[in-house]
Design an enzyme around this catalytic site. Structure first.
Site, PDB file in Angstrom:
ATOM      1  N   ASP A 195       0.894  -1.210  -0.003  1.00  0.00           N
ATOM      2  CA  ASP A 195       0.062  -0.064   0.036  1.00  0.00           C
ATOM      3  C   ASP A 195       0.898   1.288   0.027  1.00  0.00           C
ATOM      4  O   ASP A 195       2.166   1.237   0.025  1.00  0.00           O
ATOM      5  CB  ASP A 195      -1.174   0.023   1.117  1.00  0.00           C
ATOM      6  CG  ASP A 195      -0.263  -0.484   2.466  1.00  0.00           C
ATOM      7  OD1 ASP A 195       0.856  -0.276   2.527  1.00  0.00           O
ATOM      8  OD2 ASP A 195      -0.901  -0.793   3.485  1.00  0.00           O
ATOM      9  N   ASN A 240      -7.336  -2.746  14.536  1.00  0.00           N
ATOM     10  CA  ASN A 240      -8.490  -3.009  14.234  1.00  0.00           C
ATOM     11  C   ASN A 240      -8.861  -4.089  13.317  1.00  0.00           C
ATOM     12  O   ASN A 240      -9.968  -4.159  12.644  1.00  0.00           O
ATOM     13  CB  ASN A 240      -9.269  -1.642  13.663  1.00  0.00           C
ATOM     14  CG  ASN A 240      -8.722  -1.461  12.187  1.00  0.00           C
ATOM     15  OD1 ASN A 240      -7.611  -1.972  11.858  1.00  0.00           O
ATOM     16  ND2 ASN A 240      -9.059  -0.308  11.632  1.00  0.00           N
ATOM     17  N   HIS A 270      -7.261  -4.525  10.457  1.00  0.00           N
ATOM     18  CA  HIS A 270      -6.926  -4.273   9.017  1.00  0.00           C
ATOM     19  C   HIS A 270      -5.545  -4.925   8.573  1.00  0.00           C
ATOM     20  O   HIS A 270      -4.459  -5.295   9.127  1.00  0.00           O
ATOM     21  CB  HIS A 270      -7.022  -2.794   8.778  1.00  0.00           C
ATOM     22  CG  HIS A 270      -5.795  -1.945   9.025  1.00  0.00           C
ATOM     23  ND1 HIS A 270      -5.962  -0.783   9.737  1.00  0.00           N
ATOM     24  CD2 HIS A 270      -4.532  -2.198   8.974  1.00  0.00           C
ATOM     25  CE1 HIS A 270      -4.668  -0.254   9.710  1.00  0.00           C
ATOM     26  NE2 HIS A 270      -3.794  -1.178   9.470  1.00  0.00           N
ATOM     27  N   GLU A 297      -9.805  -1.710   5.612  1.00  0.00           N
ATOM     28  CA  GLU A 297     -10.293  -1.535   6.945  1.00  0.00           C
ATOM     29  C   GLU A 297     -11.691  -2.489   7.245  1.00  0.00           C
ATOM     30  O   GLU A 297     -12.103  -3.005   6.209  1.00  0.00           O
ATOM     31  CB  GLU A 297     -10.760  -0.071   7.004  1.00  0.00           C
ATOM     32  CG  GLU A 297      -9.717   0.967   6.691  1.00  0.00           C
ATOM     33  CD  GLU A 297      -8.938   1.147   7.953  1.00  0.00           C
ATOM     34  OE1 GLU A 297      -8.742   0.227   8.962  1.00  0.00           O
ATOM     35  OE2 GLU A 297      -8.107   2.218   8.357  1.00  0.00           O
TER      36      GLU A 297
HETATM   37  C1  GLP Z   1      -0.507   0.443   8.761  1.00  0.00           C
HETATM   38  C2  GLP Z   1      -0.084  -0.251   7.510  1.00  0.00           C
HETATM   39  C3  GLP Z   1      -0.458  -1.791   7.694  1.00  0.00           C
HETATM   40  C4  GLP Z   1       0.043  -2.160   9.111  1.00  0.00           C
HETATM   41  C5  GLP Z   1      -0.195  -1.680  10.175  1.00  0.00           C
HETATM   42  C6  GLP Z   1       0.206  -1.947  11.516  1.00  0.00           C
HETATM   43  O1  GLP Z   1      -1.698   1.019   8.916  1.00  0.00           O
HETATM   44  N1  GLP Z   1      -1.139   0.146   6.386  1.00  0.00           N
HETATM   45  O2  GLP Z   1       0.049  -2.314   6.489  1.00  0.00           O
HETATM   46  O3  GLP Z   1       0.103  -3.517   9.074  1.00  0.00           O
HETATM   47  O4  GLP Z   1      -0.136  -0.082   9.780  1.00  0.00           O
HETATM   48  O5  GLP Z   1       1.142  -1.048  11.913  1.00  0.00           O
HETATM   49  P1  GLP Z   1       2.219  -1.585  12.953  1.00  0.00           P
HETATM   50  O6  GLP Z   1       3.026  -2.713  12.654  1.00  0.00           O
HETATM   51  O7  GLP Z   1       2.992  -0.312  13.185  1.00  0.00           O
HETATM   52  O8  GLP Z   1       1.289  -1.800  14.116  1.00  0.00           O
END
Ligand code: GLP
Length: 241
Positions: A67, A136, A138, A143
């Site tokens: 993404d 959440n 995702h 989402e």
């Molecule tokens: C972002 C990314 C996700 C990632 C998520 C969790 O929103 N788009 O791909 O998995 O954050 O992030 P973290 O690893 O910092 O908890």
């Protein structure tokens, strides 16, 4: 699904990096699906270390990222493109033509999504997709509520995700409100999926995602339907499993 229990973040990073390295050793010209966020940072650090020691070779590897924020150019310090260069691409022998990430400043974001989906097909599909987990549930920027049959698309970030990602930006208002993300269908087409999770903040959602009902309200729960998922979590993240 295989679950590997790591003791802590460092151990989780090393175990996951080992799994990615094994993929590269078994298929040197593989396609790796890469993720951003704080969780994979230790994995990239480990891979760079092993590359420097001569233990892993990225010369034939192709990467596709999950993404990118809409509105952020590749040289913006908060873009995922910048993150990937900073933490992996600039430190290993992978040429820029082999690394792919959606263009967050494409004039037409919807056609960028179609192009990105075609690109994934053109490179032969993803051999191993690395995934972090939003609090959440995702995955990528899919989402809660996102249909499982979506390909790469423009996604609106939820309030929870904006708040969770705020820490990287100077002000909450600076967090982009939308992103281009591989869809659930694109992710599910990967041949193998490697999920990583660390910290007590992820324990509840991990339990719901992997042991609760499969539902679009918990996007990661769709992974229960994939036939080759490996989960590497540290003790805190796996504390409820
Ligand atoms: C972002 C990314 C996700 C990632 C998520 C969790 O929103 N788009 O791909 O998995 O954050 O992030 P973290 O690893 O910092 O908890």
């Amino acid at each position: 699904m295989r679950v590997y229990r790591a003791t802590d973040y460092y151990d989780m990073s090393r175990k996951a990096a080992n799994i990615l390295s094994a993929q590269v050793i078994l298929k040197p010209n593989c396609v790796l699906g890469l993720a951003t966020g704080s969780t994979p940072l230790g994995i990239y650090k480990q891979l760079v270390e092993w590359y420097k020691k001569g233990d892993i070779d990225f010369s034939e590897v192709t990467t596709v990222n999950l993404d990118e924020y809409i509105g952020l150019a590749g040289n913006d310090v908060n873009s995922y493109h910048y993150f990937m260069k900073q933490h992996l691409w600039d430190h290993v022998n992978i040429s820029p033509e082999q690394t792919h990430i959606p263009n967050g400043t494409a004039r037409d974001a919807n056609s960028e999504c179609l192009d990105y989906e075609r690109l994934i097909t053109r490179v032969g599909g993803v051999d191993m997709q690395l995934l972090g987990l939003g609090q959440n549930g995702h995955i990528g920027f899919n989402e809660p509520g996102t249909a499982f049959d979506k390909d790469t698309h423009v996604a609106k970030l939820s309030k929870a995700t904006i708040e969770a990602n705020e820490r990287y930006f100077a002000r909450e208002e600076d967090v982009p409100r939308s992103a281009i993300t591989m869809g659930i269908r694109s992710i599910m087409q990967s041949r193998r999926i490697l999920v990583v999770a660390s910290g007590v903040k992820k324990s509840e959602i991990l339990k719901r995602a992997f042991f609760g009902p499969v539902t679009p309200s918990v996007p990661a729960s769709v992974l229960q339907l994939h036939n080759d998922v490996t989960l590497v979590g540290d003790a805190e993240a796996l504390s409820l499993i």
